[in-house]
Design a protein around this motif. Sequence first.
Motif, PDB file in Angstrom:
ATOM      1  N   ASP A 335       0.826  -1.207   0.000  1.00 37.10           N
ATOM      2  CA  ASP A 335       0.000   0.000   0.000  1.00 37.10           C
ATOM      3  C   ASP A 335       0.865   1.264   0.000  1.00 37.10           C
ATOM      4  O   ASP A 335       0.537   2.252  -0.678  1.00 37.10           O
ATOM      5  CB  ASP A 335      -0.931   0.000   1.216  1.00 37.10           C
ATOM      6  N   LEU A 336       1.958   1.249   0.766  1.00 34.80           N
ATOM      7  CA  LEU A 336       2.844   2.408   0.794  1.00 34.80           C
ATOM      8  C   LEU A 336       3.449   2.676  -0.577  1.00 34.80           C
ATOM      9  O   LEU A 336       3.467   3.816  -1.057  1.00 34.80           O
ATOM     10  CB  LEU A 336       3.963   2.193   1.819  1.00 34.80           C
ATOM     11  N   VAL A 337       3.953   1.629  -1.214  1.00 34.90           N
ATOM     12  CA  VAL A 337       4.584   1.809  -2.520  1.00 34.90           C
ATOM     13  C   VAL A 337       3.557   2.273  -3.558  1.00 34.90           C
ATOM     14  O   VAL A 337       3.873   3.064  -4.446  1.00 34.90           O
ATOM     15  CB  VAL A 337       5.254   0.497  -2.960  1.00 34.90           C
ATOM     16  N   ARG A 338       2.328   1.814  -3.418  1.00 40.82           N
ATOM     17  CA  ARG A 338       1.313   2.150  -4.410  1.00 40.82           C
ATOM     18  C   ARG A 338       0.738   3.546  -4.221  1.00 40.82           C
ATOM     19  O   ARG A 338       0.415   4.230  -5.203  1.00 40.82           O
ATOM     20  CB  ARG A 338       0.185   1.116  -4.351  1.00 40.82           C
ATOM     21  N   HIS A 339       0.620   4.013  -2.969  1.00 39.07           N
ATOM     22  CA  HIS A 339      -0.143   5.234  -2.719  1.00 39.07           C
ATOM     23  C   HIS A 339       0.656   6.386  -2.115  1.00 39.07           C
ATOM     24  O   HIS A 339       0.136   7.501  -2.047  1.00 39.07           O
ATOM     25  CB  HIS A 339      -1.318   4.913  -1.780  1.00 39.07           C
ATOM     26  N   MET A 340       1.889   6.172  -1.654  1.00 31.28           N
ATOM     27  CA  MET A 340       2.623   7.272  -1.031  1.00 31.28           C
ATOM     28  C   MET A 340       2.934   8.353  -2.069  1.00 31.28           C
ATOM     29  O   MET A 340       3.406   8.048  -3.162  1.00 31.28           O
ATOM     30  CB  MET A 340       3.928   6.769  -0.402  1.00 31.28           C
ATOM     31  N   PRO A 341       2.698   9.636  -1.769  1.00 31.83           N
ATOM     32  CA  PRO A 341       2.975  10.714  -2.730  1.00 31.83           C
ATOM     33  C   PRO A 341       4.471  10.848  -3.024  1.00 31.83           C
ATOM     34  O   PRO A 341       5.323  10.293  -2.326  1.00 31.83           O
ATOM     35  CB  PRO A 341       2.422  11.962  -2.026  1.00 31.83           C
ATOM     36  N   ASP A 342       4.766  11.642  -4.059  1.00 34.92           N
ATOM     37  CA  ASP A 342       6.145  11.765  -4.530  1.00 34.92           C
ATOM     38  C   ASP A 342       7.102  12.304  -3.470  1.00 34.92           C
ATOM     39  O   ASP A 342       8.166  11.726  -3.232  1.00 34.92           O
ATOM     40  CB  ASP A 342       6.192  12.675  -5.763  1.00 34.92           C
ATOM     41  N   ARG A 343       6.755  13.418  -2.855  1.00 39.56           N
ATOM     42  CA  ARG A 343       7.714  14.048  -1.939  1.00 39.56           C
ATOM     43  C   ARG A 343       8.020  13.189  -0.721  1.00 39.56           C
ATOM     44  O   ARG A 343       9.199  13.024  -0.353  1.00 39.56           O
ATOM     45  CB  ARG A 343       7.198  15.429  -1.520  1.00 39.56           C
ATOM     46  N   PRO A 344       7.028  12.621  -0.049  1.00 38.98           N
ATOM     47  CA  PRO A 344       7.363  11.726   1.066  1.00 38.98           C
ATOM     48  C   PRO A 344       8.164  10.504   0.623  1.00 38.98           C
ATOM     49  O   PRO A 344       9.054  10.039   1.342  1.00 38.98           O
ATOM     50  CB  PRO A 344       5.997  11.324   1.626  1.00 38.98           C
ATOM     51  N   THR A 345       7.868   9.980  -0.583  1.00 42.80           N
ATOM     52  CA  THR A 345       8.617   8.818  -1.075  1.00 42.80           C
ATOM     53  C   THR A 345      10.079   9.172  -1.279  1.00 42.80           C
ATOM     54  O   THR A 345      10.980   8.436  -0.847  1.00 42.80           O
ATOM     55  CB  THR A 345       8.012   8.314  -2.395  1.00 42.80           C
ATOM     56  N   GLU A 346      10.345  10.298  -1.956  1.00 42.87           N
ATOM     57  CA  GLU A 346      11.733  10.686  -2.193  1.00 42.87           C
ATOM     58  C   GLU A 346      12.442  10.992  -0.874  1.00 42.87           C
ATOM     59  O   GLU A 346      13.603  10.603  -0.674  1.00 42.87           O
ATOM     60  CB  GLU A 346      11.803  11.897  -3.122  1.00 42.87           C
ATOM     61  N   TRP A 347      11.768  11.684   0.031  1.00 43.36           N
ATOM     62  CA  TRP A 347      12.389  11.991   1.325  1.00 43.36           C
ATOM     63  C   TRP A 347      12.742  10.708   2.054  1.00 43.36           C
ATOM     64  O   TRP A 347      13.834  10.585   2.618  1.00 43.36           O
ATOM     65  CB  TRP A 347      11.445  12.846   2.173  1.00 43.36           C
ATOM     66  N   TYR A 348      11.819   9.754   2.053  1.00 44.87           N
ATOM     67  CA  TYR A 348      12.063   8.495   2.751  1.00 44.87           C
ATOM     68  C   TYR A 348      13.250   7.746   2.142  1.00 44.87           C
ATOM     69  O   TYR A 348      14.129   7.256   2.862  1.00 44.87           O
ATOM     70  CB  TYR A 348      10.806   7.627   2.692  1.00 44.87           C
ATOM     71  N   LEU A 349      13.304   7.660   0.799  1.00 36.12           N
ATOM     72  CA  LEU A 349      14.401   6.956   0.158  1.00 36.12           C
ATOM     73  C   LEU A 349      15.734   7.649   0.424  1.00 36.12           C
ATOM     74  O   LEU A 349      16.748   6.994   0.717  1.00 36.12           O
ATOM     75  CB  LEU A 349      14.159   6.845  -1.341  1.00 36.12           C
ATOM     76  N   ARG A 350      15.765   8.968   0.295  1.00 36.58           N
ATOM     77  CA  ARG A 350      17.009   9.685   0.573  1.00 36.58           C
ATOM     78  C   ARG A 350      17.458   9.455   2.005  1.00 36.58           C
ATOM     79  O   ARG A 350      18.645   9.296   2.286  1.00 36.58           O
ATOM     80  CB  ARG A 350      16.833  11.190   0.308  1.00 36.58           C
ATOM     81  N   ARG A 351      16.506   9.437   2.924  1.00 38.24           N
ATOM     82  CA  ARG A 351      16.834   9.211   4.330  1.00 38.24           C
ATOM     83  C   ARG A 351      17.405   7.817   4.542  1.00 38.24           C
ATOM     84  O   ARG A 351      18.415   7.642   5.219  1.00 38.24           O
ATOM     85  CB  ARG A 351      15.557   9.403   5.166  1.00 38.24           C
ATOM     86  N   MET A 352      16.756   6.819   3.945  1.00 38.23           N
ATOM     87  CA  MET A 352      17.198   5.444   4.154  1.00 38.23           C
ATOM     88  C   MET A 352      18.515   5.144   3.451  1.00 38.23           C
ATOM     89  O   MET A 352      19.274   4.279   3.879  1.00 38.23           O
ATOM     90  CB  MET A 352      16.121   4.466   3.677  1.00 38.23           C
TER      91      MET A 352
END
Length: 438
Positions: A335-352
Amino acid sequence: MSQSVESAQSVPFPSRPTHTVDRAFLSMERRHPDVRWDAGGVAYLSGPPPSLADLRAYVGFRLSELPLLTSRVVGGSRRPRWRPDADFSIDRHVHEVVAEDAEGWDAGLHTALNAPFAPGTYWGVWLVHGHAPDEYALCYRFHHACQDGSAAAMTFRAMLGEGEPSARPVPGKGRLAGLPRRVGTAVGLAAMFMAGSFAVRGHRPVVPFVPTGERRLWRGRVPADALRRIGSARGGSAHDAHLAALAGALSAWSAESGVRLPRVTALLPVDARRPDEEQTWGNRCFALPLELPVRTAPERGTRPQNGDSPLRRLEHVMATTRKLRGEAWRQAIQDLVRHMPDRPTEWYLRRMLSPRVTQVMATSMPVAEKGSLGNTQVTGVALLPLLVPGHLFGVGLSFFGSWAEVAFVSDRALPLGELLPELWEQAVGELEGASAPE
């Protein structure tokens, strides 16, 4: 353009929107053009190598099954799409590296590992041969904005395999009645990992080397059944056994290299494709951090602590991964991969991906039962995980045939990096001995 490539493009496919994770990687590439955002794999084959012209014709023919590999990104940075590339040329994607003799094999392979992509291309295949008359390798690399590991494994099966389905677990079809609970679980899971990423600030290992920008590949292998037996004996999986062995290998490597490891967190890519998403392009992965139970090996003459025992490492790993195997977590990740918006997704990936949060990329993939190209047979496979600046290394575990093959990819300057596969094999042996019934 060869006739085979023209036929591969004769039936156009409609443009497809990029996924949120694709756009996150594309954005990170724009922000950090000096960083290499590519991953891939190497297939080792026995038999006489094809000529470069024959390989190009073969790959061009196979592209009829992989039309998205002839696409490119269009539409700017806001809502880009994958569309057919009218200027696609197989010659810019398939290359050759000739080793002068047996001693030049490693140099040839590392040339393929480090070669830049041709301008305007998102992937490449390098034929490495010349060191022996009956052995060669194919190195496949791709920009991570285009594929994740699962998509690349599907590409391998289309190019060289026998069309086996991937062995990945997928959640069942979601029920609308459970939607509020699913939303709560997904948001809670993301918040938990985000909060954990702030808690580890300042605890990364101090690596005493200056990166050269040149990658190296080191390989090891054990029978796949050995990892499966270790995992199943404790109610876990072969992947759990691999991660526990990785922690043991890091402990021994720390003692050998003198690199202190107060804390090591691995970043685990998790495939989140739905059952109807078997395409060989794009990203549908989620990044989960997992602290590895690494302890610096004790000095000679002293007894190891309980936290250093192989089975304690395995139990530590399984405490997290058993949740990943549960239906609730797998559905939440999907569900996260399918529905998370662009900015939170990029922030999360950069953080991880930050070395302040994770220090090792650790991926695992069932590749195929067997593979071939013409009359030549695939004898082994090495994954090439993403090597993040500031990380110690990337490690990929591939299951091919009856073997579990581990590949460590690191900067050439990593101290004693060549010891890591052997130390991992030894750690698997220790786990196997500790897991054996008395």
